[in-house]
Write an enzyme that holds these catalytic residues in place. Structure first.
Site, short mmCIF file in Angstrom:
data_model
loop_
_atom_site.label_atom_id
_atom_site.label_comp_id
_atom_site.label_asym_id
_atom_site.label_seq_id
_atom_site.Cartn_x
_atom_site.Cartn_y
_atom_site.Cartn_z
N LYS A 203 39.20 -13.01 -40.54
CA LYS A 203 40.44 -12.92 -39.77
C LYS A 203 40.57 -14.13 -38.84
CE LYS A 203 42.79 -9.91 -36.50
NZ LYS A 203 42.82 -8.63 -35.81
N GLU A 209 28.69 -16.65 -38.87
CA GLU A 209 28.04 -16.34 -40.14
C GLU A 209 28.88 -16.80 -41.32
OE1 GLU A 209 28.56 -14.23 -37.64
OE2 GLU A 209 26.89 -12.85 -37.39
N GLY A 262 39.90 -5.92 -37.80
CA GLY A 262 38.91 -6.29 -38.82
C GLY A 262 38.42 -5.09 -39.62
N ARG A 263 38.09 -4.00 -38.91
CA ARG A 263 37.52 -2.84 -39.61
C ARG A 263 38.57 -2.03 -40.36
NH1 ARG A 263 36.75 -3.03 -34.27
NH2 ARG A 263 37.65 -1.47 -32.87
N GLU A 348 32.11 0.86 -33.92
CA GLU A 348 32.78 -0.28 -33.28
C GLU A 348 34.07 0.20 -32.58
OE1 GLU A 348 32.39 -4.63 -34.73
OE2 GLU A 348 34.39 -4.08 -35.38
N HIS A 379 15.15 13.21 -49.79
CA HIS A 379 13.73 12.87 -49.87
C HIS A 379 13.34 11.88 -48.78
CE1 HIS A 379 13.38 15.03 -53.67
NE2 HIS A 379 14.63 14.65 -53.82
N LYS A 494 26.79 -12.70 -29.10
CA LYS A 494 27.27 -13.92 -29.78
C LYS A 494 27.13 -15.12 -28.84
CE LYS A 494 31.02 -11.97 -32.60
NZ LYS A 494 32.47 -11.93 -32.79
O1 F6P Z 1 31.67 -8.08 -35.17
C1 F6P Z 1 32.87 -8.34 -34.56
C2 F6P Z 1 33.96 -8.67 -35.51
O2 F6P Z 1 35.00 -9.21 -34.77
C3 F6P Z 1 34.45 -7.46 -36.32
O3 F6P Z 1 35.32 -6.66 -35.62
C4 F6P Z 1 35.05 -8.14 -37.49
O4 F6P Z 1 35.28 -7.26 -38.53
C5 F6P Z 1 33.99 -9.19 -37.78
O5 F6P Z 1 33.56 -9.61 -36.49
C6 F6P Z 1 34.43 -10.36 -38.61
O6 F6P Z 1 35.46 -11.08 -38.01
P1 F6P Z 1 36.29 -12.15 -38.82
O7 F6P Z 1 37.01 -11.44 -39.92
O8 F6P Z 1 37.21 -12.77 -37.82
O9 F6P Z 1 35.33 -13.16 -39.40
#
Ligand code: F6P
Length: 531
Positions: A203, A209, A262-263, A348, A379, A494
């Site tokens: 987003k 990452e 995002g979620r 979250e 199990h 972060k």
């Molecule tokens: O972990 C925080 C967060 O902002 C989530 O809410 C989101 O889904 C994720 O990082 C990834 O964010 P982006 O889609 O901006 O890379």
């Protein structure tokens, strides 16, 4: 001023104490129609909540609380495009992404539906071209698609791709999320760069990452195909400036909007990998399933409203019975990632300790969510669920019919029997007498569970299930008076990582803020010096 939850707690606590003198099995004995009265159907899904230690009086007060907390008003504000995410000044409109009725949804005086339909249409065209081979990368037809994203840009599509494996007839799908280089290296090891398409899903298009994984993927492709590397990339983002800077042209960028959290984003362009895998038509069916749940949430009276009932039973367990966790147990191996998806959705959203107004809450909010598919979990951790000192309310998810398996039907029958047996064992328990006087073999019983039973797991049903859980989380957030749509709790770590990383790069840890972080960093440098 007390919140509605605080006002209702004395009444709810009294009901809990009264019910403590009876057993859930006793409630069944008293009411032969309990299953019928404590279950709700939605299409070919049944939500059975009869195995919770509640009676109709307790349910009525819980629904009264939902009413007093303003759930209906808040729900209408969300669907209506109001900026209910106040700390980020944003509307919350994932429901518009699956608005199959195509009714206008107006945000700040503008109907967002034409844009939603436009992106969905572009995604459909692109997905069809990739699937048919009309869209080519440097080595010809795309054989593998790698979604690079994390959090909501990974968990939703990854979970859905696995759940809908029998519908998958497109290129093979892979998902890379972790900053750990092992994730991308292990994924790329079996792929051919010439026939791999990368989807950079973010987003913000700034997530550490995702950006490092995208750059590593780019170098890997570039090494093999040179200047044609850019053809192997597309982007899913709200940040067009950043996608362009990365070198991804607008025609291969699929946008969405700040009002998609995002979620909640698998319904948006973030679902592109899934769409390429299962085809645009099945993806639309998935959206339709969610739309069915949206309409149910908007239209069904609270006593027949599955997400409202799920939410209020959760309030009962968390705030009235003081239970800290909630297990989600899909008896469905293809839903293996459902608990992980739900962890982000629930924890979250509702892992908050201040109200929307910024006051500290003095009651519990979101529970710890965990789970594994049955029967595997039986199990592993079910021992604690049956006999541990912590009572864990459970959701069992199960389909009556298997899909796309090529083994004797007995597999599914046995799995169904296990699922039903577990919720029964949790509820009925076993007395000391029944256990032949052996206290180790006693089960307390009265352990609560819901069962979500559906005919089969297909794109429509998956959409419905996911949206029901989204709305459950929403209702609980309203009752707790918190903002379920921000996630400030992810920021501090972060920020600190950005301060710590240069110490490791420069191999000097003098600036460490405490002796533990400093000691660990020095030890890391020592180990790394030895290789
Ligand atoms: O972990 C925080 C967060 O902002 C989530 O809410 C989101 O889904 C994720 O990082 C990834 O964010 P982006 O889609 O901006 O890379």
């Amino acid at each position: 001023m007390p919140t509605p939850l605080q006002e209702f707690l004395p009444r709810l606590n009294a009901l809990r104490d009264r019910l403590a003198s009876t057993s859930t099995t006793g409630l069944f004995n008293d009411d032969p129609d309990r299953f019928t009265r404590f279950s709700v159907s939605l299409g070919s899904l049944v939500f059975d909540y009869s195995k919770n230690r509640v009676d109709s009086g307790a349910i009525a007060v819980l629904l009264e609380l939902a009413d007093a907390a303003g759930v209906a008003k808040a729900r209408d504000a969300m669907f209506g495009g109001q900026k209910i995410n106040s700390t980020e000044d944003r509307a919350v409109l994932h429901t518009a992404l699956r608005n199959r009725a195509d009714k206008p949804v107006v945000v700040e005086g503008r109907d967002v539906m034409p844009d939603v339909q436009d992106v969905l249409g572009r995604m459909g065209e692109f997905a069809s071209e990739v699937r048919s081979g009309q869209f080519q990368v440097s080595g010809g037809k795309v054989r593998d698609v790698v979604n690079i994203g994390i959090g909501g840009s990974d968990l939703g599509p990854r979970m859905v791709a696995k759940a809908l494996a029998p519908w998958q007839d497109g290129p093979r799908l892979h998902f890379v999320a972790n900053i750990d280089g092992a994730d991308i290296s292990d994924t790329l090891a079996s792929l051919d760069p010439a026939t791999t398409l990368f989807i950079v899903a973010s987003k913000s298009f700034t997530t550490q990452e995702t950006m490092i994984n995208a750059r590593s993927a780019f170098s890997w492709v570039e090494k093999a195909v040179g200047s044609a590397a850019a053809e192997h990339f597309c982007a899913l983002s709200t940040n067009l400036e950043a996608t362009r800077e990365f070198g991804i042209p607008d025609e291969r960028t699929f946008g969405f909007w700040s009002w998609v959290g995002g979620r909640y984003s698998v319904w948006s362009a973030i679902g592109l990998s899934v769409m390429i895998g299962i085809g645009p038509e099945n993806f639309r069916t998935f959206l339709e399933g969610a739309h069915q749940a949206d309409r149910h949430f908007q239209e069904a009276p609270f006593e027949q409203n599955i997400p409202v009932l799920m939410a209020m039973l959760g309030i009962w367990h968390r705030n009235v019975c003081s239970l800290p966790a909630h297990a989600v147990l899909p008896y469905d191996n293809r839903l293996a990632r459902f608990p992980a998806w739900l962890q982000q959705l629930d924890m979250e959203s509702n892992g908050k300790a201040v109200t929307i107004a910024g006051d500290a809450v003095n009651y519990e909010t979101g529970p710890i969510i965990f789970g594994e598919p049955g029967t595997n979990g039986q199990h592993a951790f079910y021992q604690l669920i049956h006999q541990g000192t912590t009572v864990v309310p459970c959701d069992f998810l199960v389909a009556a019919n298997p899909v796309g398996t090529d083994v004797p039907e007995e597999h599914h029958r046995l799995m169904l029997a296990n699922c039903l047996a577990q919720s029964e064992a949790l509820m009925t328990g076993r007395t000391l007498e029944e256990a032949g006087g052996d206290p180790h073999k006693v089960f307390s019983g009265n352990r609560p569970s819901n069962t979500l039973l559906y005919d089969r797991l297909d794109p429509f049903m998956l959409g419905t299930l996911m949206a029901l859980y989204e709305h459950k989380v929403f209702v609980q957030g309203i009752v707790w008076g918190i903002n379920s749509f921000d996630q400030w709790g992810v920021e501090l770590g972060k920020q600190l990582a950005q301060e710590i990383e240069p110490m490791l790069a420069k191999q000097t840890v003098s600036e460490a803020s405490n002796s533990s972080t400093g000691g660990l960093a020095r030890t890391i440098l020592g180990f790394r010096a030895r290789g």
